[in-house]
Motif scaffolding. Structure first.
Motif, short mmCIF file in Angstrom:
data_model
loop_
_atom_site.label_atom_id
_atom_site.label_comp_id
_atom_site.label_asym_id
_atom_site.label_seq_id
_atom_site.Cartn_x
_atom_site.Cartn_y
_atom_site.Cartn_z
N TYR A 258 13.66 -52.20 -1.67
CA TYR A 258 12.78 -51.73 -2.74
C TYR A 258 13.33 -51.95 -4.14
CZ TYR A 258 9.92 -49.72 0.88
OH TYR A 258 9.12 -49.57 1.97
N TRP A 259 14.62 -51.71 -4.35
CA TRP A 259 15.15 -51.82 -5.69
C TRP A 259 15.61 -53.24 -6.00
CZ3 TRP A 259 14.79 -47.07 -3.55
CH2 TRP A 259 14.39 -46.04 -4.39
N GLU A 260 16.26 -53.87 -5.03
CA GLU A 260 16.74 -55.23 -5.26
C GLU A 260 15.70 -56.27 -4.88
OE1 GLU A 260 19.50 -55.71 -6.93
OE2 GLU A 260 19.89 -53.55 -6.93
N GLU A 261 14.64 -55.82 -4.23
CA GLU A 261 13.53 -56.67 -3.79
C GLU A 261 13.97 -57.84 -2.92
OE1 GLU A 261 11.56 -57.34 -7.66
OE2 GLU A 261 10.00 -55.98 -6.91
N LEU A 262 14.94 -57.58 -2.04
CA LEU A 262 15.35 -58.60 -1.07
C LEU A 262 14.38 -58.60 0.10
CD1 LEU A 262 19.24 -58.11 -0.83
CD2 LEU A 262 17.95 -59.65 -2.32
N SER A 263 14.18 -59.75 0.67
CA SER A 263 13.36 -59.85 1.88
C SER A 263 14.19 -59.37 3.07
CB SER A 263 12.95 -61.31 2.11
OG SER A 263 14.09 -62.09 2.44
N VAL A 264 13.54 -59.16 4.18
CA VAL A 264 14.26 -58.75 5.39
C VAL A 264 15.28 -59.82 5.77
CG1 VAL A 264 14.03 -58.19 7.83
CG2 VAL A 264 12.41 -57.25 6.19
N ALA A 265 14.92 -61.08 5.64
CA ALA A 265 15.86 -62.18 5.95
C ALA A 265 17.07 -62.13 5.02
CB ALA A 265 15.15 -63.52 5.85
N GLU A 266 16.85 -61.85 3.74
CA GLU A 266 17.96 -61.77 2.79
C GLU A 266 18.85 -60.56 3.09
OE1 GLU A 266 16.00 -63.84 -1.17
OE2 GLU A 266 15.40 -61.78 -0.64
N ILE A 267 18.23 -59.46 3.50
CA ILE A 267 19.01 -58.27 3.87
C ILE A 267 19.86 -58.59 5.09
CG2 ILE A 267 18.85 -55.91 4.77
CD1 ILE A 267 16.32 -55.60 3.00
N ALA A 268 19.27 -59.27 6.07
CA ALA A 268 20.01 -59.65 7.27
C ALA A 268 21.22 -60.50 6.90
CB ALA A 268 19.10 -60.40 8.23
N GLU A 269 21.01 -61.45 6.02
CA GLU A 269 22.11 -62.32 5.60
C GLU A 269 23.20 -61.52 4.88
OE1 GLU A 269 22.89 -66.12 2.66
OE2 GLU A 269 20.88 -65.85 3.49
N ALA A 270 22.78 -60.63 3.98
CA ALA A 270 23.74 -59.82 3.22
C ALA A 270 24.56 -58.90 4.12
CB ALA A 270 23.01 -59.00 2.17
N LEU A 271 23.93 -58.39 5.16
CA LEU A 271 24.60 -57.48 6.08
C LEU A 271 25.29 -58.20 7.24
CD1 LEU A 271 21.96 -54.60 6.27
CD2 LEU A 271 23.99 -54.75 4.80
N GLY A 272 25.01 -59.49 7.39
CA GLY A 272 25.61 -60.25 8.48
C GLY A 272 25.07 -59.86 9.84
N VAL A 273 23.76 -59.56 9.88
CA VAL A 273 23.12 -59.17 11.15
C VAL A 273 21.89 -60.06 11.37
CG1 VAL A 273 23.91 -56.78 10.94
CG2 VAL A 273 21.66 -57.40 10.04
N PRO A 274 21.39 -60.11 12.61
CA PRO A 274 20.17 -60.87 12.87
C PRO A 274 18.98 -60.27 12.10
CG PRO A 274 21.31 -60.37 14.93
CD PRO A 274 21.99 -59.59 13.85
N VAL A 275 17.98 -61.10 11.83
CA VAL A 275 16.79 -60.66 11.11
C VAL A 275 16.11 -59.50 11.83
CG1 VAL A 275 14.49 -61.35 10.31
CG2 VAL A 275 16.43 -62.89 9.99
N GLY A 276 16.02 -59.57 13.15
CA GLY A 276 15.40 -58.49 13.92
C GLY A 276 16.12 -57.17 13.74
#
Length: 105
Positions: A42-60
């Motif tokens: 919500y604040w950084e407006e990252l997509s779920v795919a971008e969040i997955a990449e940032a956290l090093g986890v699968p998109v699911g």
């Protein structure tokens, strides 16, 4: 001239501020991992795919974490308010409240 043309009423401004404060109070009660995905989305407006990449986890996994974080946030908000009207708006309102808070930054 109508009331709509005059802009938001004082009571509407106060209600909005109270709802946004409720959102922040509830957010701070979440486990840190859930706060993080909510803030990234919500604040950084990252997509779920971008969040997955940032956290090093699968998109699911990122999608599941976001869904669970929203659920926990709604539960916390409902517990923190005594207003039935606000409780009924929570599932529809917190995304708007979060975006409004981001816009104020």
């Amino acid at each position: 001239m109508s009331l709509c043309e005059l802009g938001p009423t004082a009571s509407a401004v106060v209600a909005k501020e109270q709802e946004e404060q409720l959102l922040l109070d509830a957010l701070f009660r979440l486990p840190l991992a859930h706060q993080l995905v909510i803030e990234l989305f919500y604040w950084e407006e990252l997509s779920v795919a971008e969040i997955a990449e940032a956290l090093g986890v699968p998109v699911g996994t990122a999608a599941t974490r976001l869904r669970r974080a929203r659920q926990l946030l709604e539960e916390q908000m409902a517990m923190l308010t005594s207003s039935q009207a606000v409780r009924e708006r929570i599932p529809f309102g917190f995304e708007t409240w979060a975006r409004n808070l981001r816009a104020q930054q």
